[in-house]
Structures are given as structure tokens and as C-alpha cells.
Design a protein around this motif. Sequence first.
Motif, mmCIF file in Angstrom:
data_model
loop_
_atom_site.group_PDB
_atom_site.id
_atom_site.type_symbol
_atom_site.label_atom_id
_atom_site.label_comp_id
_atom_site.label_asym_id
_atom_site.label_seq_id
_atom_site.Cartn_x
_atom_site.Cartn_y
_atom_site.Cartn_z
ATOM 1 N N GLY A 63 0.663 -1.134 0.044
ATOM 2 C CA GLY A 63 -0.189 0.151 -0.032
ATOM 3 C C GLY A 63 0.738 1.305 0.233
ATOM 4 O O GLY A 63 2.030 1.400 -0.433
ATOM 5 N N GLY A 64 0.395 2.325 0.546
ATOM 6 C CA GLY A 64 0.965 3.539 0.511
ATOM 7 C C GLY A 64 0.524 4.448 -0.480
ATOM 8 O O GLY A 64 -0.040 5.542 -0.131
ATOM 9 N N THR A 65 0.694 3.935 -1.838
ATOM 10 C CA THR A 65 0.010 4.605 -2.953
ATOM 11 C C THR A 65 -0.485 3.517 -4.035
ATOM 12 O O THR A 65 -0.069 2.428 -3.742
ATOM 13 C CB THR A 65 1.070 5.831 -3.515
ATOM 14 N N ILE A 66 -1.201 4.020 -5.031
ATOM 15 C CA ILE A 66 -1.586 3.346 -5.989
ATOM 16 C C ILE A 66 -1.698 4.132 -7.339
ATOM 17 O O ILE A 66 -2.322 5.329 -7.086
ATOM 18 C CB ILE A 66 -2.863 2.365 -5.884
ATOM 19 N N GLU A 67 -1.318 3.902 -8.421
ATOM 20 C CA GLU A 67 -1.294 4.527 -9.842
ATOM 21 C C GLU A 67 -2.671 4.349 -10.176
ATOM 22 O O GLU A 67 -3.274 3.200 -10.206
ATOM 23 C CB GLU A 67 -0.140 4.107 -10.634
ATOM 24 N N THR A 68 -3.318 5.334 -10.691
ATOM 25 C CA THR A 68 -4.602 5.383 -11.239
ATOM 26 C C THR A 68 -4.680 4.883 -12.569
ATOM 27 O O THR A 68 -5.925 4.937 -13.426
ATOM 28 C CB THR A 68 -5.518 6.459 -10.924
ATOM 29 N N THR A 69 -3.585 4.483 -13.322
ATOM 30 C CA THR A 69 -3.713 4.236 -14.711
ATOM 31 C C THR A 69 -3.552 2.393 -14.546
ATOM 32 O O THR A 69 -3.579 1.788 -13.573
ATOM 33 C CB THR A 69 -2.301 4.587 -15.324
ATOM 34 N N PRO A 70 -3.717 1.992 -15.727
ATOM 35 C CA PRO A 70 -3.705 0.241 -16.024
ATOM 36 C C PRO A 70 -2.570 -0.155 -15.320
ATOM 37 O O PRO A 70 -2.355 -1.245 -14.901
ATOM 38 C CB PRO A 70 -3.979 0.195 -17.355
ATOM 39 N N ASP A 71 -1.256 0.557 -15.089
ATOM 40 C CA ASP A 71 -0.111 -0.294 -14.705
ATOM 41 C C ASP A 71 0.004 -0.333 -13.464
ATOM 42 O O ASP A 71 0.507 -1.240 -12.902
ATOM 43 C CB ASP A 71 0.988 0.843 -14.971
ATOM 44 N N GLU A 72 -0.773 0.532 -12.531
ATOM 45 C CA GLU A 72 -0.963 0.106 -11.117
ATOM 46 C C GLU A 72 0.587 0.010 -10.346
ATOM 47 O O GLU A 72 0.602 -0.628 -9.351
ATOM 48 C CB GLU A 72 -1.977 -0.950 -10.687
ATOM 49 N N ARG A 73 1.318 0.831 -10.708
ATOM 50 C CA ARG A 73 2.655 0.986 -9.958
ATOM 51 C C ARG A 73 2.343 1.618 -8.567
ATOM 52 O O ARG A 73 1.311 2.392 -8.470
ATOM 53 C CB ARG A 73 3.625 1.699 -10.877
ATOM 54 N N SER A 74 3.059 1.544 -7.698
ATOM 55 C CA SER A 74 3.061 2.205 -6.317
ATOM 56 C C SER A 74 4.431 2.618 -5.755
ATOM 57 O O SER A 74 5.329 2.027 -5.837
ATOM 58 C CB SER A 74 2.343 1.260 -5.348
ATOM 59 N N PHE A 75 4.300 3.643 -5.174
ATOM 60 C CA PHE A 75 5.326 4.118 -4.205
ATOM 61 C C PHE A 75 5.092 3.575 -2.569
ATOM 62 O O PHE A 75 3.765 3.783 -2.200
ATOM 63 C CB PHE A 75 5.126 5.851 -4.169
ATOM 64 N N ARG A 76 6.078 2.951 -2.099
ATOM 65 C CA ARG A 76 5.988 2.727 -0.793
ATOM 66 C C ARG A 76 7.112 2.613 -0.210
ATOM 67 O O ARG A 76 8.296 2.514 -0.736
ATOM 68 C CB ARG A 76 5.402 1.166 -1.021
ATOM 69 N N PRO A 77 7.252 2.721 1.307
ATOM 70 C CA PRO A 77 8.410 2.142 1.956
ATOM 71 C C PRO A 77 8.936 0.868 1.533
ATOM 72 O O PRO A 77 8.085 -0.003 1.119
ATOM 73 C CB PRO A 77 7.970 2.343 3.219
ATOM 74 N N TYR A 78 10.148 0.561 1.303
ATOM 75 C CA TYR A 78 10.820 -0.702 1.013
ATOM 76 C C TYR A 78 11.824 -1.164 1.663
ATOM 77 O O TYR A 78 12.752 -0.431 2.350
ATOM 78 C CB TYR A 78 11.444 -0.311 -0.410
ATOM 79 N N ARG A 79 11.946 -2.306 2.079
ATOM 80 C CA ARG A 79 12.970 -3.127 2.855
ATOM 81 C C ARG A 79 13.328 -2.424 4.073
ATOM 82 O O ARG A 79 14.469 -1.986 4.211
ATOM 83 C CB ARG A 79 14.234 -3.299 2.001
ATOM 84 N N PRO A 80 12.754 -2.299 5.036
ATOM 85 C CA PRO A 80 12.961 -1.724 6.275
ATOM 86 C C PRO A 80 14.040 -2.578 7.076
ATOM 87 O O PRO A 80 13.768 -3.858 7.280
ATOM 88 C CB PRO A 80 11.705 -1.473 7.270
#
Length: 165
Positions: A4-21
Motif C-alpha cells: 500500500g502507501g499509494t496506487i497509480e490510477t492508470t492500468p499499470d498500477e505502480r505504487s510508491f511505498r517504503p521498501y525493505r525496512p
Amino acid sequence: RYWGGTIETTPDERSFRPYRPTVLVAVLERRSGSVGAALRLKYADASLALEGSDAVVAVKDVFTVVSAAPEISYRLLTLGLENELRLHAGTLFEYWSVEEEDSRIRVGAHGAVSLTLPVGGGFALSLAAYGAVIGSPFEETELLETYERRALWRRGVSGGLRYRL
């Protein structure tokens, strides 16, 4: 791991998120009979990732998170003489420091199931499966127009060594 965190509203559905804490946790706990109360204190550093279905691009050391999580626990059952299976639940307060941005506070909830296995001398092994949810760590003004904020979920397993005072 975060979801979660964000979701892209285009068909690609990429997302920004915190990673590997990288996470450090300390727990202060008091148990009386089948009920317990605890305070979990956590410190974590995480990268920022843009994740798609085929690739991940990450920038290291963007997030620093400090959290306090008061909780209650309940012993579900005792296995043998001292082995315990417990259910934990509580609130979650997190302070997010974001590189080159304003810090922010997020509130959420967490829960876990744990197994405690005494090994002698006041020591015990603790194994847990947990989950938590907070609001998105991103501010609306930090996102591109094609992204929307989403709740930030995390789940995991942990192991630790407990000492009984």
C-alpha cells in the motif's frame, strides 16, 4: 514488508511505498494470569521504492520511523507446562521522518499471534506472526496527479529472546 502507501490510477498500477525496512524493536510487558499489557517501541529505516509488476526502483534511506504501540494480550492456550499461545492487539502511533520533507504522525492498529517457549534461567524464545495498518505515509501534495494515497499495510514474522525479570 510494506504493502500500500499509494496506487497509480492508470492500468499499470505502480505504487510508491517504503521498501525493505531495517527494524529494531523493544517490548516492555506485564502479564497477570491470562491477560497482559505491553508497550512496543520500534525504530526503522526504509528506502523509497517505485514498484511495478516487473521491476522495482529504490532510493535508500528516505524514511526513518519511530513508533509506540500499546497493546493488550490474551493467552489462548498453554502447551505443556509453560509454553503459551497468545493473541495481541492494540493501537499504533508512528512518527515518520522523510528526507527533505516535513515529518508526519500516523495512527493505526496492530495485531499478532505469538508463541513463547521457555528455555531456562528466565529466558524464553518468542515467535510471532503480526500485521499492522496505518494511513499512507505520503502527503497528497507529494504525489503526482496519477497517484492516490492508500493505507499502508505490513505483515511479517519475528523471533526474539525474552528475559523475565
